[in-house]
Design a protein around this motif. Structure first.
Motif, PDB file in Angstrom:
ATOM      1  N   LYS A   1       3.340 -15.232 -60.370  1.00  0.00           N
ATOM      2  CA  LYS A   1       4.485 -16.081 -60.657  1.00  0.00           C
ATOM      3  C   LYS A   1       5.407 -16.163 -59.449  1.00  0.00           C
ATOM      4  O   LYS A   1       6.318 -16.973 -59.407  1.00  0.00           O
ATOM      5  N   LEU A   2       5.177 -15.307 -58.484  1.00  0.00           N
ATOM      6  CA  LEU A   2       6.015 -15.340 -57.293  1.00  0.00           C
ATOM      7  C   LEU A   2       5.727 -16.604 -56.490  1.00  0.00           C
ATOM      8  O   LEU A   2       4.659 -17.178 -56.581  1.00  0.00           O
ATOM      9  N   SER A   3       6.694 -16.973 -55.688  1.00  0.00           N
ATOM     10  CA  SER A   3       6.471 -18.105 -54.802  1.00  0.00           C
ATOM     11  C   SER A   3       5.461 -17.691 -53.741  1.00  0.00           C
ATOM     12  O   SER A   3       5.189 -16.500 -53.543  1.00  0.00           O
ATOM     13  N   GLY A   4       4.936 -18.698 -53.068  1.00  0.00           N
ATOM     14  CA  GLY A   4       3.936 -18.411 -52.047  1.00  0.00           C
ATOM     15  C   GLY A   4       4.392 -17.351 -51.062  1.00  0.00           C
ATOM     16  O   GLY A   4       3.656 -16.410 -50.748  1.00  0.00           O
TER      17      GLY A   4
ATOM     18  N   TYR B   1      16.240 -18.545 -63.525  1.00  0.00           N
ATOM     19  CA  TYR B   1      16.402 -19.923 -63.080  1.00  0.00           C
ATOM     20  C   TYR B   1      15.688 -20.136 -61.758  1.00  0.00           C
ATOM     21  O   TYR B   1      16.166 -19.699 -60.712  1.00  0.00           O
ATOM     22  N   ALA B   2      14.551 -20.766 -61.783  1.00  0.00           N
ATOM     23  CA  ALA B   2      13.830 -21.044 -60.543  1.00  0.00           C
ATOM     24  C   ALA B   2      14.450 -22.237 -59.837  1.00  0.00           C
ATOM     25  O   ALA B   2      14.498 -22.305 -58.616  1.00  0.00           O
ATOM     26  N   VAL B   3      14.898 -23.186 -60.639  1.00  0.00           N
ATOM     27  CA  VAL B   3      15.595 -24.355 -60.108  1.00  0.00           C
ATOM     28  C   VAL B   3      16.827 -24.560 -60.978  1.00  0.00           C
ATOM     29  O   VAL B   3      16.726 -24.489 -62.202  1.00  0.00           O
TER      30      VAL B   3
ATOM     31  N   LYS C   1      11.138 -24.646 -54.109  1.00  0.00           N
ATOM     32  CA  LYS C   1      10.659 -25.924 -53.570  1.00  0.00           C
ATOM     33  C   LYS C   1       9.433 -26.422 -54.335  1.00  0.00           C
ATOM     34  O   LYS C   1       9.383 -27.561 -54.803  1.00  0.00           O
ATOM     35  N   THR C   2       8.451 -25.528 -54.453  1.00  0.00           N
ATOM     36  CA  THR C   2       7.241 -25.931 -55.183  1.00  0.00           C
ATOM     37  C   THR C   2       7.578 -26.270 -56.621  1.00  0.00           C
ATOM     38  O   THR C   2       7.044 -27.216 -57.202  1.00  0.00           O
ATOM     39  N   THR C   3       8.505 -25.510 -57.180  1.00  0.00           N
ATOM     40  CA  THR C   3       8.897 -25.791 -58.559  1.00  0.00           C
ATOM     41  C   THR C   3       9.516 -27.180 -58.661  1.00  0.00           C
ATOM     42  O   THR C   3       9.211 -27.926 -59.596  1.00  0.00           O
TER      43      THR C   3
HETATM   44  N1  LIG Z   1       5.434 -20.112 -63.788  1.00  0.00           N
HETATM   45  C1  LIG Z   1       6.434 -19.330 -63.335  1.00  0.00           C
HETATM   46  N2  LIG Z   1       6.919 -18.340 -64.131  1.00  0.00           N
HETATM   47  C2  LIG Z   1       7.925 -17.530 -63.701  1.00  0.00           C
HETATM   48  N3  LIG Z   1       8.512 -17.627 -62.493  1.00  0.00           N
HETATM   49  C3  LIG Z   1       8.056 -18.591 -61.654  1.00  0.00           C
HETATM   50  C4  LIG Z   1       6.991 -19.478 -62.029  1.00  0.00           C
HETATM   51  N4  LIG Z   1       6.737 -20.325 -61.006  1.00  0.00           N
HETATM   52  C5  LIG Z   1       7.614 -19.977 -60.034  1.00  0.00           C
HETATM   53  N5  LIG Z   1       8.412 -18.945 -60.409  1.00  0.00           N
HETATM   54  C6  LIG Z   1       9.489 -18.337 -59.643  1.00  0.00           C
HETATM   55  O1  LIG Z   1      10.357 -19.342 -59.248  1.00  0.00           O
HETATM   56  C7  LIG Z   1      10.835 -19.129 -57.927  1.00  0.00           C
HETATM   57  C8  LIG Z   1      10.599 -20.384 -57.109  1.00  0.00           C
HETATM   58  O2  LIG Z   1       9.204 -20.538 -56.826  1.00  0.00           O
HETATM   59  P1  LIG Z   1       8.619 -21.681 -55.904  1.00  0.00           P
HETATM   60  O3  LIG Z   1       7.137 -21.542 -55.913  1.00  0.00           O
HETATM   61  O4  LIG Z   1       9.181 -22.965 -56.327  1.00  0.00           O
HETATM   62  O5  LIG Z   1       9.177 -21.290 -54.474  1.00  0.00           O
HETATM   63  P2  LIG Z   1       9.010 -22.049 -53.092  1.00  0.00           P
HETATM   64  O6  LIG Z   1      10.351 -22.486 -52.708  1.00  0.00           O
HETATM   65  O7  LIG Z   1       7.964 -23.058 -53.180  1.00  0.00           O
HETATM   66  O8  LIG Z   1       8.572 -20.847 -52.156  1.00  0.00           O
HETATM   67  P3  LIG Z   1       7.488 -20.793 -50.999  1.00  0.00           P
HETATM   68  O9  LIG Z   1       8.073 -21.414 -49.827  1.00  0.00           O
HETATM   69  O10 LIG Z   1       7.318 -19.341 -50.789  1.00  0.00           O
HETATM   70  O11 LIG Z   1       6.268 -21.476 -51.501  1.00  0.00           O
HETATM   71  C9  LIG Z   1      10.108 -17.921 -57.412  1.00  0.00           C
HETATM   72  O12 LIG Z   1      10.981 -16.814 -57.461  1.00  0.00           O
HETATM   73  C10 LIG Z   1       8.981 -17.719 -58.368  1.00  0.00           C
HETATM   74  O13 LIG Z   1       8.737 -16.345 -58.531  1.00  0.00           O
END
Ligand SMILES: Nc1ncnc2c1ncn2[C@@H]1O[C@H](COP(=O)(O)OP(=O)(O)OP(=O)(O)O)[C@@H](O)[C@H]1O
Ligand SMILES: Nc1ncnc2c1ncn2[C@@H]1O[C@H](COP(=O)(O)OP(=O)(O)OP(=O)(O)O)[C@@H](O)[C@H]1O
Ligand SMILES: [Mg+2]
Ligand SMILES: [Mg+2]
Lengths: 248, 296, 330, 252, 380
Positions: A148-151, D21-23, D46-48
């Motif tokens: 669930k962590l981001s990349g 809150y991811a976003v 961002k990915t979210t």
């Molecule tokens: N399905 C999920 N369930 C719970 N938490 C999540 C889920 N998807 C993402 N997250 C959490 O939401 C946050 C944002 O994740 P996201 O993948 O959008 O980051 P990002 O900005 O794309 O990061 P990166 O540059 O590392 O890819 C992270 O802390 C991630 O752990």
């Protein structure tokens, strides 16, 4: 007695010159011949990078060292052990830590379980708190499932995970891929710290600028062979060679 | 007289009790199946046959060696587990890198062989196995007569199930298992002897089936066909609980036992199909089962 | 990585074979040869009823393989379509007095509707969940078949008249029936083959590889999957209905889950995702069932041993393994 | 209705995962014809945001307008058909299909052939020229007949971009398109993005600041699920908050 | 005319499933014994036996039957347990004028709407079982019944037949419950049966369903509670499987008791020597008797055509250890005496497989459905 001790010290220093010695390594995926006799040496306590274009065989080299490519030939010496015929769990327990290219975070384990997963292979690894101090994001998300962590967070987890084990030799496959510049800087600091603690690191990198700042020595791979060795102090004089190989 | 849905409450309690007892067998079997599917990615069609083998081992020990129920309760699972480990080492282990369907095909074949061998040796009608002396008789609970042996089944099954759950979800070796499920190559590269782990996991899981078999011997006929159809129902239970969820398979096993018990009162013809109706409903509402988490 | 390795090895083998087969003329010649072989098989000393059974099951396996091999969906409930179509056409012919071709069409149509319904219910699920929900739905059909009056419980519908095809070809003549079944088989096979090698089939393969990506490209994945499922169910129904006419019975065996299991076995034994695999797999299973029947109580042990050996030795299925060997020789 | 200046407008976009809150309340407007970058530290969301915009996730709250139309409740495939197409951060090719077939899958969609299971697949050969052209654009023409699974990582990413472009999207969302690529590929891909952006809009997540600086007209910086600042590269590069949260001290 | 100059007997039954013990290889052996006793040849022509496992699948069974007749020249098919398979084979044999001697299957439709001029239903049927057990128990005072019935055509007809008998004899049926085939746990049904307060619990099922139900009734103290169990279809192999501890006191109906007289004993001993100590069930004895009778009839007319042979069988009375005064009626029913037996207690039993006390002999014309009630079109 005293003499014996100095002898041993002498010997370790000897070893220090080559903790890992790869020679004439061939590797195959099915029928495709990927490594064509690559040879290089990782001296103890140094940070060494493998550079090269996509598909040059960097990942395959690391995987061969770890015993994860079934079909491999040649010689891989770690200290005084020959690894070429060992299974990967034996290799790992000799004290090599591996951080794979696509991170390999486990979804069914939470962050902390992921961190605790690799068994300790030697004393001197980092404690959980130290790792959390290094990567505060992980502490915050420690109970959530690993994937669930981001990349980027996953990348931190993948590195953090092998710091605990006390492995003397760390193989890191593109640890900065997909990381924000601040984090890249952190990783840079981590690698420097590890080096101070006498870890030996073999690093695969695309990010040449990053590699250039941390490494003592670079090997440039091309078509499954090591084409060039560049020491830190030779970086400037060999810049044009690097440019041609890497297209920087 | 107070009646619930046209049924006196005593009868209802009685049926719930009976359901729990059956559920204990489901739980033991589905637990093993869940572990094998979870860890080895194999749909173990031989599970029913190994359950049957457990019962037969107990029977053979009694009839050929004079070994009674209690030692069999330990020895039976050990024998079945050992057989399982041999099967895993010599056959299943070569299939992990293939689609899990191949494991299904292999274990289906193994089930046919095991069942066929026992059938040729002992016929299909089955053989009797007595209830151990100390557990014969029963208690009158007011609303029903509860045979002592059945009470023991529930207690033993619940203890074994939760012990297994603890081992997998709360211990280090459990975390190795869970990680190996996802990427055994990498777990190996961390220095863990994954092949050994897999063998042990399979052995342990089929030992659970063997245990269920020994427990079942005094209640049901010890017969080569006893495990034939149960596998499909038990697999449905694992799915309702949520694949990969150990707790899910235990709780669902017990729960399905109870629901099936109730069906036997209200619509007995449907008691074999109710588990599938339940599964369809659960999957429609929670696509990953009651306790399952979506996997990426 | 061994997985990727294995599959890429396989796919490159397939690639060479299929580039050979991709030549239209080679393909056409292959089909013509196949059809000819089927047409003369009864004169080569093979028993026509056995051949007809084989053709029906091969068609069933083809239909099933469309889902498993090309969409990556394992249905564990295909017996429902096979059996329901058998019941409906048996009933239509015996009780309503329809001609065989209309009876078969009725059964097939019911399988098609049932397939569309099951498909829409199950399609949200993936992997093993999909297998299980199709099994659950099929078990309900089994239950229905057991309880419904027209199916006659475990006695089944017996003594279905073969009747006259189009009103004038007497199907009680074995060879007439044989060529009728052959025609049905070829039509069914062609439909499946065409679907696999069509633009539709391309997308199905893509779905098998990476469903999310297909969605992100703007395809309605659910609709595509329901479409494939319905197509597969329809051809399965065709096979089941035809079998009911051949054997003049429709019974619970046809709707039981073991029938769903059998078709999985056939497909895997032959090699899933290969065009001819299902035919070979069906051949092996049917032959074992028929010819080993005389061995008596050891028959299941032998069948079990054959499965085990096949899995351990021919991991890609018989045809899959053959393809690999061909590539080595090429 | 007059065409809005913005292709995409998101208001108060929020996504909550079990209390996390991811976003959180993100407002984002993407101007037609621009290259808009979304940057931020790892885990910023961002990915979210991408997943929310392309409907791979349901927003907890908030509203999304695409070309003035409310698409908050539209399905992901439908969104793609409206011309808003994404690539994935973790490579998403069809491993057993060849590179050419990969691209053809995308090219096939507008042809209306999709459901025609009675047609021979040779009808798709007419798409080969266009497919090869796209492969050439990402320097994959030599690998046209290689199964995608056998390509090295970096080239898989290129293939994915080619596949995405095959749909001729009006609005393109690229999640870290250059991650894992060698330098020469990075420059080729960024040139490609620049080229294709001429007649479309691009929303880009990227950690390679060189690429970001080079390509983007507007940059939104996310941090902990919220918008930190928005502006062009120069403004941001000198913003101490951005430097601290994201760029670190090494870049200028 | 003996076709192909050989009389070929095909024993078709379940050799791997539920009915493998009560029929299975034992039936094949019984047929062999009949052929040997006949002398191995018939009017100088060879007699051969083939056998196959129909796996309880009608399509497998009917395709084997067809192939045997078409390709291998089989002249008579014997045994065929499982109603659905027997019905399918009945169709095939009627079509192809081949004799069909049914021993393992129980359904009465084989001599009613589905009867055939080439078929003989030889050993038993659901009607006979119902009469035997139902009537005897009611007459002993067991006049209120609760049925635990397998939810299959076979179970339904067994229950219906028995209910009728119970009512005709002045008893009443207080309830019934239907369970799916292959149920392993009967406790729930047994408790409901107990709750009904009936004097008798009738088990209208077979095989492992029956044995499991009996075993669990024992565990729950049903019999001690004052109710008695009536197993409507039970073979000696089932009793053997249960053990006398559990099975003692059960009453059941059978067409054959192996230690009833010297003749039966002699057959049983020979059979058991050839079958590793297994004793014959009524199906095994029936197979022997039916094959022997068939061979006699064919020898008599020197014609192995199905209808001709069966016609001749109908003309000749049967008189052997299995059916001392048997005869085959126009509808194909072989009418012979049945026996109501009680399972011995372990103390009474004088050795392996000595399980039955014969309580009563039910004369054939009482045991079977009267010809006048048959719906078989062959009956004028
Ligand atoms: N399905 C999920 N369930 C719970 N938490 C999540 C889920 N998807 C993402 N997250 C959490 O939401 C946050 C944002 O994740 P996201 O993948 O959008 O980051 P990002 O900005 O794309 O990061 P990166 O540059 O590392 O890819 C992270 O802390 C991630 O752990
Ligand atoms: N599983 C596989 N099967 C077949 N070929 C493979 C496989 N994995 C990698 N290869 C091939 O081996 C070669 C070397 O790949 P490797 O992954 O080692 O490259 P790399 O230098 O790490 O590249 P990158 O920078 O993209 O990670 C490539 O040509 C690749 O196509
Ligand atoms: Mg790499
Ligand atoms: Mg991201």
């Amino acid at each position: 007695m005293l003499e014996g001790a100095t002898d041993m010290a002498e010997e370790t220093r000897q070893d220090r010159t080559s903790l890992l010695e790869v020679s004439g390594l061939h590797a195959y995926y099915g029928e495709s011949h990927v490594l064509h006799g690559s040879s290089f040496v990782v001296p103890e306590g140094e940070v060494v990078t493998l550079l090269g274009r996509n598909g040059a065989g960097k990942t395959t080299t690391l995987r061969s060292i770890m015993g994860m490519v079934r079909d491999r030939r040649g010689s891989i010496r770690f200290g005084d052990r020959e690894l070429i015929n060992l299974t990967s769990n034996r290799i790992a327990s000799l004290g090599i830590g591996y951080c794979p290219e696509e991170r390999g975070i486990f979804a069914s384990l939470d962050v902390e379980e992921n961190l605790m997963l690799p068994p300790t292979v030697a004393a001197g690894g980092m404690s959980l708190d130290e790792i959390y101090a290094l990567f505060p994001n992980l502490k915050e998300r420690r109970r959530s499932s690993g994937t669930k962590l981001s990349g980027g967070e996953q990348q931190m987890l993948a590195i953090g995970r092998i710091l605990r084990t006390g492995a003397r030799l760390l193989l890191l496959d593109e640890p900065t891929e997909g990381l924000a510049p601040v984090i890249v800087q952190q990783i840079h600091d981590v690698i420097s710290q590890l080096k101070e603690k006498d870890f030996t690191i073999l690093l695969v990198e695309q990010n040449y600028h990053f590699a250039a700042t941390v490494a003592d020595r670079h090997f440039i791979m091309e078509n499954g062979r090591v084409a060039e060795e560049v020491r830190k102090n030779e970086l400037e004089e060999k810049q044009d060679i690097i440019d041609t190989y890497l297209g920087v | 007289m107070t009646e619930l849905l046209g049924i006196p409450p005593q009868v209802l309690f009685g049926q719930v009790m009976l359901g729990l007892i059956n559920g204990s067998f489901y739980a033991l079997l589905s637990l093993g199946l869940a572990v094998i599917f979870g860890m080895l990615n194999v749909i173990n069609f031989a599970h029913g046959a190994l359950y049957m083998m457990g019962a037969f081992v107990a029977w053979m020990m009694l009839n050929y060696l004079g070994i009674g129920y209690w030692p069999s309760l330990i020895l039976g699972p050990l024998v079945v587990g050992a057989v399982g480990m041999v099967l895993e080492r010599t056959m299943l282990a070569r299939l992990y890198h293939l689609d899990h369907l191949y494991g299904l095909l292999l274990t289906f074949g193994l089930a046919l062989i095991i069942q066929g061998l026992f059938r040729n040796a002992y016929g299909v009608s089955g053989t009797p196995y007595p209830i151990p002396e100390v557990l014969s008789g029963g208690q009158n609970l007011g609303f029903m007569f509860l045979p002592n042996y059945r009470a023991w089944v529930v207690v033993a099954a619940v203890i074994v199930c939760f012990g297994t759950w603890f081992l997998i979800e709360r211990t280090r070796i459990g975390s190795y298992l869970r990680a190996a499920v996802e990427n055994q190559e990498l777990v190996r590269a961390f220095g863990i002897n994954v092949p050994l782990l897999m063998t042990l996991a399979y052995g342990g899981a089929v030992a659970l089936a063997g245990f269920a078999g020994v427990m079942a011997a005094p209640i049901y006929q010890v017969s080569p066909l006893m495990g034939q159809d149960i596998i499909i129902k038990v697999f449905a239970i694992v799915v309702i609980g949520g694949l990969g969820s150990i707790l899910g398979s235990i709780v669902t096993g017990l729960g399905v036992g109870v629901i099936e018990g109730m069906t036997k009162v209200f619509y007995p013809e449907g008691s074999n199909v109710v588990v599938f109706v339940l599964m369809a409903i659960v999957l429609a509402i929670r696509p990953h089962g009651l306790f399952g988490r979506p996997r990426t | 990585m061994t997985v990727a390795n294995e599959t890429s090895e396989k796919s490159s083998g397939m690639r060479r074979l299929s580039s050979f087969l991709a030549d239209r003329r080679v393909r056409l010649a292959g089909f013509a040869l196949g059809a000819l072989l089927i047409a003369i098989a009864p004169f080569l000393g093979l028993y026509p009823i056995y051949l007809m059974k084989l053709l029906c099951f091969a068609l069933f396996a083809f239909a099933f393989n469309l889902l498993l091999g090309y969409v990556g969906l394992l249905s564990f409930g295909h017996a429902a379509f096979f059996g329901m179509a058998a019941y409906v056409s048996a009933h239509a012919i015996k009780v309503w007095g329809l001609t065989p071709e209309l009876g078969i069409l009725t059964g097939t149509a019911v399988a098609c509707l049932l397939g569309a319904a099951f498909g829409s219910l199950a399609i949200r699920q993936r992997g093993i969940y999909f297998a299980m929900i199709t099994l659950a739905l099929a078990q309900m059909v089994y239950f229905f078949s057991l309880q419904a009056g027209f199916t006659h419980g475990e006695d089944g519908i017996q003594g279905v008249p073969r009747g006259h095809l189009l009103g004038f070809i007497d199907l009680s003549q074995t060879m007439n029936l044989y060529y009728f079944v052959m025609a049905v088989f070829i039509i069914g096979f062609y439909v499946i083959y065409r679907a696999i090698h069509s633009p539709f089939g391309q997308i199905l393969k893509a779905i098998r590889e990476n469903e999310t990506r297909v969605t992100s490209l703007g395809y309605n994945v659910s609709a595509l999957k329901v479409g494939a499922f319905t197509l597969s169910a329809t051809v399965t129904g065709l096979a089941g209905a035809t079998k009911a006419v051949v054997f003049q019975t429709a019974t619970l065996t046809d709707v039981h889950w073991t029938m769903s299991g059998e078709v999985v076995l056939m497909t895997l034994l032959g090699g899933m995702g290969t065009v001819l695999g299902p035919l070979v797999g069906a051949g092996v299973v049917i032959t074992l069932q028929d010819y080993l029947a005389g061995i008596g109580s050891w028959v299941t042990v032998i069948i079990g041993a054959i499965f085990v050996i096949c899995v351990l030795v021919f991991r890609r299925g018989i045809i899959g393994e053959l393809a690999r060997i061909l590539r080595i020789q090429a | 209705m007059a065409e809005s200046e913005y292709v995409l407008e998101a208001e108060g976009l929020t996504k909550q995962f079990r209390g996390f809150y991811a976003v959180n309340g993100v407002n984002l407007k993407v101007r037609r014809g621009s290259i808009h970058a979304l940057i931020g530290p790892n885990g910023a969301g961002k990915t979210t945001v991408f997943n929310l915009l392309t409907k791979f996730l349901e927003p907890t709250s908030g509203r999304i307008l695409y070309k003035g139309e409310d698409i908050t409740g539209t399905g992901s495939a439908a969104v793609a058909r409206k011309g808003m197409v994404r690539s994935f951060q973790i490579s998403a090719v069809f491993p057993r299909l060849t590179a050419l077939e990969n691209v053809r899958i995308a090219l096939q969609r507008p042809t209306g052939l999709t459901y025609q299971f009675w047609k021979a697949e040779e009808v798709l050969d007419s798409l080969n020229d266009r497919a090869l052209e796209l492969l050439a654009a990402v320097a994959l023409d030599d690998a046209a007949h290689t199964p995608a699974g056998e390509l090295p990582y970096g080239r898989k990413r290129s293939l994915e971009i080619a596949t995405t472009l095959a749909l001729e999207p009006e609005f393109l969302l690229l999640d870290e398109p250059t991650a894992g690529m060698a330098h020469e590929d990075v420059s080729r891909v960024s040139a490609l993005i620049r080229q294709v952006s001429k007649d479309r809009t691009v929303l880009l997540v990227e950690h390679n600041l060189g690429v970001v600086a080079d390509l983007s007209d507007t940059i939104t910086v996310l941090q902990r699920g919220e918008v930190l600042v928005e502006g062009d590269y120069q403004t941001l590069a000198n913003d101490p908050a951005v430097r601290e949260a994201y760029m670190g001290t090494g870049h200028a | 005319e003996i076709s192909d100059d050989v009389v070929k007997i095909g024993v078709l039954n379940d050799q791997s499933g539920l009915y493998a013990d009560l029929a299975g290889q034992g039936s094949v052996e019984a047929a062999r014994m009949a052929v040997e006793d006949f002398g191995g040849t018939l009017n100088g022509k060879e007699i051969e036996i083939v056998s196959a496992d129909h796996q309880n699948k009608p399509d497998v069974g009917s395709s084997i039957a067809r192939e045997w007749i078409d390709e291998e020249g089989v002249d008579v098919i014997v045994d065929v347990p499982t109603s659905s398979v027997a019905l399918a084979v009945q169709e095939v044999t009627r079509d192809k004028d081949t004799a069909f001697l049914i021993n393992g299957a129980a359904t009465t439709s084989l001599t009613n709407e589905e009867c055939s001029p080439t078929g003989v239903h030889y050993t038993y049927d659901t009607y006979a079982l119902a009469i035997g057990t139902g009537r005897a128990i009611v007459q002993e005072g067991g006049d209120s019944w609760f049925f635990i019935t397998a939810d299959y055509a076979f179970g339904h007809s067994l229950e219906e037949n028995t209910s009728e008998v119970v009512r005709e004899n002045g008893g009443e049926v207080v309830g019934n419950i239907r369970h799916p085939l292959d149920t392993s746990d009967f406790s729930s049904y047994l408790l409901q049966a107990q709750g009904s307060g009936s004097k008798v619990i009738g088990l209208a099922n077979a095989g492992s369903d029956t044995t499991n139900a009996i075993k669990q009734a024992n565990e729950f103290g049903i019999v001690e509670g004052g109710q008695s169990l009536a197993a409507l279809l039970m073979f000696i192999t089932d009793v053997h499987a249960l053990g006398l501890d559990v099975a003692q006191g059960l009453q059941l109906t059978t067409g054959f008791v192996w230690n009833m007289n010297d003749e039966t004993l002699a057959f049983a001993k020979r059979f058991s020597e050839r079958r590793d100590g297994q004793y014959p069930t009524m199906v095994h004895a029936g197979v022997y008797s039916s094959v022997a009778h068939y061979l006699k009839a064919v020898a008599e007319i020197d014609d192995d055509g199905g209808e001709a042979a069966v016609d001749q069988m109908k003309k000749m009375p049967i008189n052997d250890f299995f059916a001392p005064n048997g005869e085959i009626r126009a509808d194909g029913r072989m009418v012979h005496d049945m026996y109501l037996v009680e399972v011995k207690s372990p103390d009474e039993s004088e050795g392996d497989w000595d399980y039955y006390n014969v309580l009563a002999t039910i004369p054939g014309d009482e045991a079977y459905q009267p010809l006048s009630e048959s719906t078989c079109p062959l009956v004028e």
